[in-house]
Design a protein around this motif. Structure first.
Motif, PDB file in Angstrom:
ATOM      1  N   ARG A 198     -20.743 -61.763 -53.098  1.00  0.00           N
ATOM      2  CA  ARG A 198     -20.709 -62.860 -52.119  1.00  0.00           C
ATOM      3  C   ARG A 198     -21.010 -62.363 -50.708  1.00  0.00           C
ATOM      4  O   ARG A 198     -21.905 -62.875 -50.042  1.00  0.00           O
ATOM      5  CB  ARG A 198     -19.334 -63.519 -52.119  1.00  0.00           C
ATOM      6  N   ILE A 199     -20.244 -61.382 -50.260  1.00  0.00           N
ATOM      7  CA  ILE A 199     -20.426 -60.958 -48.867  1.00  0.00           C
ATOM      8  C   ILE A 199     -21.763 -60.228 -48.690  1.00  0.00           C
ATOM      9  O   ILE A 199     -22.289 -60.149 -47.589  1.00  0.00           O
ATOM     10  CB  ILE A 199     -19.246 -60.117 -48.342  1.00  0.00           C
TER      11      ILE A 199
ATOM     12  N   ALA B 265     -18.014 -61.793 -42.773  1.00  0.00           N
ATOM     13  CA  ALA B 265     -17.425 -62.445 -43.946  1.00  0.00           C
ATOM     14  C   ALA B 265     -16.000 -62.875 -43.603  1.00  0.00           C
ATOM     15  O   ALA B 265     -15.190 -62.057 -43.169  1.00  0.00           O
ATOM     16  CB  ALA B 265     -17.421 -61.492 -45.136  1.00  0.00           C
TER      17      ALA B 265
ATOM     18  N   LEU C  10     -23.013 -69.540 -45.365  1.00  0.00           N
ATOM     19  CA  LEU C  10     -22.907 -69.798 -46.800  1.00  0.00           C
ATOM     20  C   LEU C  10     -21.427 -69.811 -47.167  1.00  0.00           C
ATOM     21  O   LEU C  10     -20.709 -68.844 -46.905  1.00  0.00           O
ATOM     22  CB  LEU C  10     -23.643 -68.703 -47.582  1.00  0.00           C
TER      23      LEU C  10
ATOM     24  N   ARG D 217     -24.488 -61.336 -49.456  1.00  0.00           N
ATOM     25  CA  ARG D 217     -25.525 -62.311 -49.079  1.00  0.00           C
ATOM     26  C   ARG D 217     -25.891 -62.147 -47.611  1.00  0.00           C
ATOM     27  O   ARG D 217     -26.978 -62.499 -47.187  1.00  0.00           O
ATOM     28  CB  ARG D 217     -25.035 -63.756 -49.276  1.00  0.00           C
ATOM     29  N   THR D 218     -24.910 -61.665 -46.790  1.00  0.00           N
ATOM     30  CA  THR D 218     -25.182 -61.408 -45.384  1.00  0.00           C
ATOM     31  C   THR D 218     -25.301 -59.898 -45.183  1.00  0.00           C
ATOM     32  O   THR D 218     -25.023 -59.124 -46.090  1.00  0.00           O
ATOM     33  CB  THR D 218     -24.076 -62.016 -44.484  1.00  0.00           C
TER      34      THR D 218
ATOM     35  N   ASN E  13     -15.500 -67.168 -47.692  1.00  0.00           N
ATOM     36  CA  ASN E  13     -14.880 -67.240 -49.016  1.00  0.00           C
ATOM     37  C   ASN E  13     -13.762 -68.277 -48.936  1.00  0.00           C
ATOM     38  O   ASN E  13     -12.604 -67.934 -48.682  1.00  0.00           O
ATOM     39  CB  ASN E  13     -14.314 -65.876 -49.419  1.00  0.00           C
TER      40      ASN E  13
ATOM     41  N   VAL F 288     -20.662 -65.480 -44.171  1.00  0.00           N
ATOM     42  CA  VAL F 288     -20.210 -65.962 -45.475  1.00  0.00           C
ATOM     43  C   VAL F 288     -18.741 -66.347 -45.333  1.00  0.00           C
ATOM     44  O   VAL F 288     -17.958 -65.610 -44.729  1.00  0.00           O
ATOM     45  CB  VAL F 288     -20.361 -64.866 -46.561  1.00  0.00           C
TER      46      VAL F 288
END
Length: 413
Positions: A332-333, A345, A249, A335-336, A319, A317
């Motif tokens: 965000r991170i 990440a 992602l 998500r994993t 960024n 992930v």
């Protein structure tokens, strides 16, 4: 402790078993008894900790005690307000799964698609409504939705809801419900504005804190790359070829950035899908379906579109752009590395993003390891480009508008 120890009724225990849940998570252990005791709750819990079940199970139990439909059909007794369409759909699916052995009826409403099918379902009567603020307000103004019978109100992902500018809508929704109601507020982080809202609307709430922000990323390996902005796409391609594999992602700050990166990756032979606010709901759901099924392994998204996405098997992930709000980095991170699994990440930091890294590391209370051996290192002395000063150097070029004209133009902003 088992779900049975939480005094849940048999229809719910049966559904939990069918879902394959063995033991309650921390947020479920702490939240379920408080909700069953009809207390207001403010809970700080990251996505992926099982918080939907923490409020869905006790709500289903409380409402199942009084399932006889009054004359005129079912009325909305529980309202769950969610900031994004994806999250609303996910919550709706959970409620339907947990409540499959009850007679309670659940529906989800959100924008981006036609109102008519949603209105038709509402007309038949529902017990539990999951809604995004915009569509909820639209249908309430049209007198299609009546919230006079709401007993329980849930505000999920409150921090994102406020970041998206829904504060006035949320307050209005609270006021549309009866004064005597139970309110459950869930937020991944607890910034001042969320605390302020909680103090305004909750009555002597029970506070539940499950995961501190600094430990939220304990299952996730983090690597930081300092890279010139113009080389980020090359670095991304380099890592995809040599290091990052599996389901990935990628976060970009803007819709334009998402589309630009998508074009570059497709040109280089990668299977990619994207989700952002300009995509139709059908396109967003189709993209997510392809990513979850594994027919594409790379999904590029903006923050708002990705919040609430429930993906169990996510390897990494990226960024691509660092967020300017440090809490967003956590989301965000997160998500994993969900549900105890591990993940990675990777973050790209340009010269103009160094301040973001400083605030992120302060929030995490760690220094993110820096990978220096890559083909596109950033000059340590590189300064952020000041686009404003760049523009003003051309003020007196031939053919430009006069100072008076520019001054007049400023009045339009």
């Amino acid at each position: 402790m088992s779900f049975k120890d939480l005094q849940l009724i048999d229809p719910l225990l049966k559904a939990i078993e069918e879902q394959g849940y063995k033991q309650p998570t921390g947020v479920q252990l702490q939240t379920i008894p408080q909700v069953l005791a009809k207390k207001d709750v403010i809970a700080s819990a990251q996505t992926g900790t099982g918080k939907t079940a923490a409020f869905a199970l006790p709500i289903l139990q409380l409402l199942s005690k009084n399932q006889e439909a009054p004359r005129g059909g079912k009325t909305i007794k529980a309202l769950i307000v969610s900031p994004t369409r994806e999250l609303a759909l996910q919550i709706g699916n959970n409620f339907k799964a947990y409540g499959r052995h009850t007679n309670l009826r659940t529906t989800v409403i959100f924008g981006g698609i036609s109102e008519k099918p949603q209105v038709d379902v509402l007309a038949k009567g529902v017990d539990i409504l999951i809604a995004t603020p915009g569509r909820l307000m639209d249908l309430e103004k049209q007198d299609i939705i009546n919230l006079d019978a709401v007993e329980i109100l849930v505000l999920d992902e409150a921090d994102l809801m406020l970041d998206m500018g829904f504060i006035d809508d949320v307050k209005h929704i609270v006021n549309l419900c009866p004064a005597e109601k139970q309110i459950l507020l869930f937020s991944a982080t607890m910034p001042f504005k969320v605390e302020q809202l909680a103090n305004t609307i909750l009555k002597s709430p029970e506070r539940i804190e499950v995961t501190t922000t600094s430990s939220a990323a304990k299952n996730i390996g983090q690597i930081l790359y300092y890279v010139p902005k113009q080389n980020k796409i090359e670095l991304c391609l380099h890592l995809l070829r040599n290091e990052i594999k599996g389901s990935i992602l990628i976060f970009r700050r803007t819709k334009f950035g998402v589309d630009k990166l998508e074009a570059s990756l497709i040109k280089n032979g990668y299977n990619v899908e994207t989700i952002h606010g300009d995509k139709t709901q059908t396109d967003r759901q189709e993209a997510l379906k392809k990513f979850k099924s594994g027919s594409v392994n790379i999904l590029i998204a903006t923050d708002v579109a990705a919040r609430g996405i429930d993906i169990n098997e996510l390897d990494a992930v990226i960024n691509f752009d660092l967020p300017n709000i440090p809490e967003t980095y956590i989301h965000r991170i997160g998500r994993t590395g969900r549900a105890g699994s591990t993940g990675m990440a990777y973050s790209f930091c340009g010269a103009d993003e160094k301040n973001y890294i400083t605030t992120i590391q302060q929030l995490l209370q760690i220094d993110i390891p820096v990978e220096e051996s890559h083909p596109y290192p950033l000059d340590p002395n590189a300064k952020a480009i000041n686009h404003k000063s760049k523009d003003t150097t051309n003020n007196n070029k031939k053919g430009r508008k006069s100072a008076a004209s520019r001054k007049k133009k400023k009045r339009w902003y």
